[in-house]
Design an enzyme around this catalytic site. Structure first.
Site, PDB file in Angstrom:
ATOM      1  N   GLU A   1      13.695 -15.650  -0.775  1.00  0.00           N
ATOM      2  CA  GLU A   1      13.986 -16.834   0.054  1.00  0.00           C
ATOM      3  C   GLU A   1      12.853 -17.846  -0.042  1.00  0.00           C
ATOM      4  O   GLU A   1      13.032 -19.015   0.247  1.00  0.00           O
ATOM      5  CB  GLU A   1      14.125 -16.435   1.528  1.00  0.00           C
ATOM      6  CG  GLU A   1      15.391 -15.727   1.861  1.00  0.00           C
ATOM      7  CD  GLU A   1      15.339 -15.227   3.307  1.00  0.00           C
ATOM      8  OE1 GLU A   1      14.706 -15.870   4.153  1.00  0.00           O
ATOM      9  OE2 GLU A   1      15.919 -14.145   3.548  1.00  0.00           O
TER      10      GLU A   1
ATOM     11  N   ASP B   1       0.822  -1.208   0.000  1.00  0.00           N
ATOM     12  CA  ASP B   1       0.000   0.000   0.000  1.00  0.00           C
ATOM     13  C   ASP B   1       0.859   1.262   0.000  1.00  0.00           C
ATOM     14  O   ASP B   1       1.858   1.331   0.719  1.00  0.00           O
ATOM     15  CB  ASP B   1      -0.892  -0.016   1.249  1.00  0.00           C
ATOM     16  CG  ASP B   1      -1.883   1.122   1.253  1.00  0.00           C
ATOM     17  OD1 ASP B   1      -2.756   1.132   0.380  1.00  0.00           O
ATOM     18  OD2 ASP B   1      -1.767   2.010   2.118  1.00  0.00           O
TER      19      ASP B   1
HETATM   20  C1  GLC Z   1      -4.162   3.199  -0.677  1.00  0.00           C
HETATM   21  C2  GLC Z   1      -5.432   2.374  -0.600  1.00  0.00           C
HETATM   22  C3  GLC Z   1      -6.544   3.261  -0.111  1.00  0.00           C
HETATM   23  C4  GLC Z   1      -6.177   3.806   1.261  1.00  0.00           C
HETATM   24  C5  GLC Z   1      -4.816   4.505   1.221  1.00  0.00           C
HETATM   25  C6  GLC Z   1      -4.296   4.737   2.601  1.00  0.00           C
HETATM   26  O1  GLC Z   1      -4.235   4.167  -1.644  1.00  0.00           O
HETATM   27  O2  GLC Z   1      -5.720   1.796  -1.834  1.00  0.00           O
HETATM   28  O3  GLC Z   1      -7.778   2.601  -0.065  1.00  0.00           O
HETATM   29  O4  GLC Z   1      -7.160   4.703   1.692  1.00  0.00           O
HETATM   30  O5  GLC Z   1      -3.849   3.739   0.561  1.00  0.00           O
HETATM   31  O6  GLC Z   1      -3.905   3.528   3.167  1.00  0.00           O
END
Ligand code: GLC
Length: 504
Positions: A223, A192
């Site tokens: 690994e 993310d």
């Molecule tokens: C990413 C995710 C989104 C979230 C953001 C903060 O963009 O796809 O849904 O709100 O990160 O974690």
């Protein structure tokens, strides 16, 4: 599947809260997902990517993670997650989970410790006063004050404090978290906000040191053999983007240029060419993404006068011709599936669900809505619980009242209604993904020139994909029609239609 299954995979994105509810509390869960695994197998996907499933106060739909080593009780238990992984594997479906390294939750043990003890604040960004005027990506200041007067940084909601990646403890923690899940058999990790981890006086987007993190993560993943690291990297500069995909870093990253691209032949051609040009030299497979849990559903987007995707809800509520959007979404689906690399399908895309734009404001849950003072409607409209069966809500989603209401008009869009309709979106995806497994996926393409309004290319297997984005019908090159997103007209390919041809 081979060592490199991810190069050509069709990956289905499960937004767990809205997929299927097994225990009747109105929220999707692992029991619901496990019961629907046969549906996903039948759809023909090769992998599932799940949005965060960890314990979370849900200030941002689970992207506020309180514990990276457990499962949100509303979704199930760790034991159930392990069962799910092995059941998916029995069906030859890979499992990709979401890891959130940029920020945590104010409910995490580390943050609670930091609040209680100012000497334990080094894993986050605390200061006596805001160090800059950064704005939160969800609106408002990126700094929030705690009762003893200090401030902490959060690029997203205040409930999502950013980690301080200059602290070696943070590095070690995430390596351990990766191992925790890789040891449990997950086949990959979606990272993310992957480009935002490192902060400096000059900013936080795409700073060079972030690559050291992913080089280390790659060593860990390697690994384990057949595992994949997938970056959520929103960067306008393709050269900077490609740096994340160097051979010792991430395996793939989402193609947001394709997702954002308007329904326009020249623009699409440009994005496809640029994608191939940046990926080919480094040997990374491109990805083709039409939607996800953060963006307007394609049926609605493609029916608007402006068919691009814009962040911030800028086009929310602008008129959409849903019939036209649906037609184009079908054509786009076959185009995306035919391109070389891996393809993503966001749950509900295969049902042709439109964006729900008329949710009552008091039901909106996305922090973007509240943080923008209501000017941005947020992302709830693409996160509505799926319609499975029946004539009225909850459409087989589960026994309880779904956490977001489903529109009456979805009666015609249930899995049950579409399963028996050969012309449905569901059957287009099913047939398309089936053919794709045999004839498409990883590899290269050769463009054919059928005029400026037509995108046409032949793949290594000999399959030719033709998309007509012009106003009138066009003749087809030679070949047998294997699949079409709409009816041909006297052998001609109508506007906003894609056809797949095999050598005759
Ligand atoms: C990413 C995710 C989104 C979230 C953001 C903060 O963009 O796809 O849904 O709100 O990160 O974690």
């Amino acid at each position: 599947m081979s060592q490199t299954w991810w190069r050509g995979a069709a990956i289905y994105q499960v937004y767990l809260r809205s997929f299927a509810d097994g225990n009747g509390d109105g929220v999707g869960d692992l029991a619901g997902l496990r019961s629907r695994l046969p549906y996903l197998k039948d759809l023909g996907i090769g992998a599932i990517w799940l949005n965060p499933w960890y314990p979370s106060p849900m200030a941002d739909g689970g992207y506020d993670v309180a514990d990276y080593r457990d499962i949100e009780p509303v979704f199930g238990t760790l034991a159930e997650a392990e069962k799910f992984i092995s059941e998916a594997h029995e069906l030859d479906i890979k499992v990709i989970i979401d890891v959130v390294p940029n920020h945590s939750s104010t409910e995490s043990a580390w943050f609670k410790e930091a609040l209680a003890d100012p000497s334990a604040r080094g894993r986050f960004w605390f200061a006596d006063e805001p160090l800059n005027d950064w704005q939160s990506i969800f609106g408002g200041s990126a700094w929030t004050q705690v009762p003893d007067g200090q401030w902490y940084l959060h690029l997203f909601a205040p409930e999502q404090p950013d980690f301080n990646w200059t602290n070696p403890e943070v590095h070690q923690e995430f390596e351990n978290v990766l191992r925790f899940w890789l040891d449990r058999g997950v086949d990959g990790v979606r990272i993310d906000s992957a480009a935002l981890l490192i902060k400096s006086d000059t900013g936080y987007e795409d700073l060079d040191e972030v690559h050291d993190v992913y080089r280390r993560w790659r060593e860990v993943a390697d690994e384990y053999g057949e595992r994949v690291l997938i970056g959520e990297v929103w960067l306008p500069d393709q050269e900077r983007f490609a740096r994340y995909l160097r051979p010792d870093e991430l395996h793939t990253a989402f193609n947001f240029d394709f997702l954002s691209c308007p329904w326009d032949p020249a623009e699409l051609r440009k994005v496809i060419d640029l994608t191939l040009a940046t990926h080919t030299p480094i040997g990374a497979p491109p990805t083709w993404v039409l939607s996800n849990h953060d963006v307007t559903r394609p049926v609605t987007r493609y029916g608007r006068a402006d068919t691009s995707f814009a962040h911030g809800g800028a086009l929310h509520g602008s008129p959409s011709d849903l019939e036209l959007g649906y037609r184009r979404a079908r054509a786009a689906a076959l185009l995306a599936m035919a391109l070389p690399g891996s393809v993503y399908v966001y749950q509900g895309e295969e049902l042709g669900l439109p964006e729900v734009e008329d949710l009552p404001d008091d039901l909106r849950q996305d922090p973007m809505y509240a943080r923008s003072g209501g000017t941005n409607p947020g992302r709830d409209g693409c996160r509505i619980p799926l319609p499975w069966s029946g004539e009225e809500p909850p459409y087989g989603f589960g026994a309880g009242t779904p956490w977001l209401p489903q529109p009456e008009s979805w009666r015609k869009l249930t899995v049950e209604a579409q399963r028996t309709d050969l012309g449905s979106m569901l059957n287009l995806y099913r047939t398309g993904l089936g053919l794709r497994r045999e004839l498409l996926g990883d590899g290269t393409l050769a463009w054919l020139d059928l005029g400026p309004d037509v995108l046409a290319f032949t793949r290594d297997s000999g399959l030719t994909c033709v998309t007509n984005l012009g106003a009138g019908p066009v003749p087809l090159p030679p070949g047998e029609v294997a699949l079409a997103s709409g009816q041909l007209e006297d052998g001609l390919l109508p506007s906003d239609t894609t056809v797949w041809l095999t050598a005759s």
